[in-house]
Enzyme design. Sequence first.
Site, PDB file in Angstrom:
ATOM      1  CD1 TRP A 238      34.999  84.193  31.786  1.00 13.13           C
ATOM      2  CD2 TRP A 238      34.068  82.203  31.376  1.00 13.13           C
ATOM      3  NE1 TRP A 238      34.426  83.743  32.968  1.00 13.13           N
ATOM      4  CE2 TRP A 238      33.851  82.521  32.738  1.00 13.13           C
ATOM      5  CE3 TRP A 238      33.561  80.996  30.898  1.00 13.13           C
ATOM      6  CZ2 TRP A 238      33.164  81.674  33.618  1.00 13.13           C
ATOM      7  CZ3 TRP A 238      32.868  80.147  31.779  1.00 13.13           C
ATOM      8  CH2 TRP A 238      32.687  80.488  33.109  1.00 13.13           C
TER       9      TRP A 238
ATOM     10  CD  GLU B 278      28.635  78.411  40.539  1.00  7.94           C
ATOM     11  OE1 GLU B 278      27.692  78.995  39.977  1.00  7.94           O
ATOM     12  OE2 GLU B 278      29.507  79.011  41.198  1.00  7.94           O
TER      13      GLU B 278
ATOM     14  CD  GLU C 116      26.647  83.173  39.658  1.00 12.42           C
ATOM     15  OE1 GLU C 116      26.971  81.980  39.711  1.00 12.42           O
ATOM     16  OE2 GLU C 116      27.230  84.055  40.306  1.00 12.42           O
TER      17      GLU C 116
ATOM     18  CD  GLU D 194      27.325  86.212  43.620  1.00 11.74           C
ATOM     19  OE1 GLU D 194      28.298  85.517  43.306  1.00 11.74           O
ATOM     20  OE2 GLU D 194      26.267  86.199  42.990  1.00 11.74           O
TER      21      GLU D 194
ATOM     22  CG  ASP E 252      32.144  85.438  35.717  1.00 11.69           C
ATOM     23  OD1 ASP E 252      32.801  86.336  35.184  1.00 11.69           O
ATOM     24  OD2 ASP E 252      31.598  84.505  35.080  1.00 11.69           O
ATOM     25  CD  GLU E 253      30.590  82.988  41.652  1.00  6.63           C
ATOM     26  OE1 GLU E 253      29.703  83.840  41.781  1.00  6.63           O
ATOM     27  OE2 GLU E 253      30.351  81.814  41.365  1.00  6.63           O
TER      28      GLU E 253
HETATM   29 FE   LIG Z   1      27.749  83.677  42.300  1.00  6.87          FE
HETATM   30 FE   LIG Z   2      28.656  81.024  40.345  1.00  6.49          FE
END
Ligand SMILES: [Fe+2]
Ligand SMILES: [Fe+2]
Length: 486
Positions: A67, A112, A150, A203, A235-236
């Site tokens: 995405w 982030e 990330e 994570e 994702d994490e």
């Molecule tokens: Fe991460």
């Molecule tokens: Fe992240």
Amino acid sequence: MASTSLAFFNITTTYRRQQPISAVAKLPPPTLRHHSMPPEKVEVFKSLEPWVSKHVLPLLKPVDKCWQPSEFLPDSTKPVNDFMDEVRALRDRTIGLPDEYFVVLVGDMITEEALPTYQTVLNTLDGVRDQTGASPSPWATWIRAWTAEENRHGDLLKTYLYLSGRVDMLMIERTVQYLIGAGCDIGVENNPYLGFVYTSFQERATFVSHGNTARLAKEGGDPILARMCANIAADEKRHENAYVKIVEKLLEIDPNETMLAIGNMMRKKIVMPAHLMYDGRDPNIFEHFSYVANRLRVYTASDYVDILEFLVGRWRLEKIEGLKSDGRCEQDFVCGLGARIRKLQERADERADKSRQRFHRRFVKLKLNIDDTATKKNSDCKRKGSFGDVRESNTQPAADGYGGVFGLNEQMEKESSSNSKMTVKAMVQKSRNKTRKYLPKPDSSSQKAKGIMLRDNYVKGQRMYQVTDDLIVTPFFPYGLQFFHP
Ligand SMILES: [Fe+2]
Ligand SMILES: [Fe+2]
């Protein structure tokens, strides 16, 4: 909806105020050890390269299957009016989300956004670092592609927050700049054994945190934001799987060194990567953010233990064999750590409960009362859009802005309102007179600011947290993300 000036980044905390440093935030704690991995162990990581290519790199997603932020954002290629309609719809969706939610989302987003720091840290690790910036080694390939994945997280959250109009972007941007300038010291000593234990934990922590912001966004009426946070969390999770797999492999081929690394990191505590967060004003901003995250149940003390216990189970640490005596010692330590932290937490909770009750009783004895208006305003604090026991933060503060600040319980409120000789203002004044010497000097600009505010006050030497303008004080702060290992 009042805009969420992130004035909490400015709040007065004079008791630990440090001299601002122009280009960086707080000075990082000195790292005591460097390159703690014996040089011959570099060969372990060299020998693992084919395994990384086969088992770790496939956990990355091809770019065209990933995405991208623009899929969740108003389409700026549309005619102006259509674009503006989409922005308006975005703003309408966020109306039901309380300011505290944005505090946490901003904290997550700033974390982030400091991604360059994390890539730098990975490239300090002996035996896996990217030697050229474009090294074909599978370790280096992973580091670059992980960073690229990330990078979408901060981009998406930042743009969404900007369009929401609920936050003070200037303060946020300054905070990000400070944070990247400050870097982070997570205690991995250039040692990939330590580094991959840290990333496994971290994570998963971000998976938990983004998962909870997704849940709260859904409950607050913003399904798009919920989907965004859920996608980030996914994702994490994928990244967590990769790092957990690496540590699992290390346990298989070098159990003693890996067990020592797990014990080492857990003794140090896993510090959050944005622990040097600073906005140019509040040296304790990260603690404030952590406190709100804890209160909203986005990332709590209990999550820390859950993650620890999850990893102990996932790596089957209790069953690892072939350890030397120091490895066995760390095995015992790590396997029993979760239970010990939980016990400490329970004791801290009990102490906090007792202290809170004493605190309430003291005010009953003082026969301090609250006027009906203030009581009503306080009882109206909960509203649609606030989460659980979280008080709505942009309701007008009662009396002089400290209505309910002492966290009166229902019984007290009944007693108080039936005998309304003293208003909240008088009550607070009386208390202030008694405790003036403990109070930090108010910052006039932050007092005027609306929206999220965090203040540290002291009452008889006890730390009090006033999270928002209208309420929320816990006179006792048993833990935020701070843990004490036995
Ligand atoms: Fe991460
Ligand atoms: Fe992240």
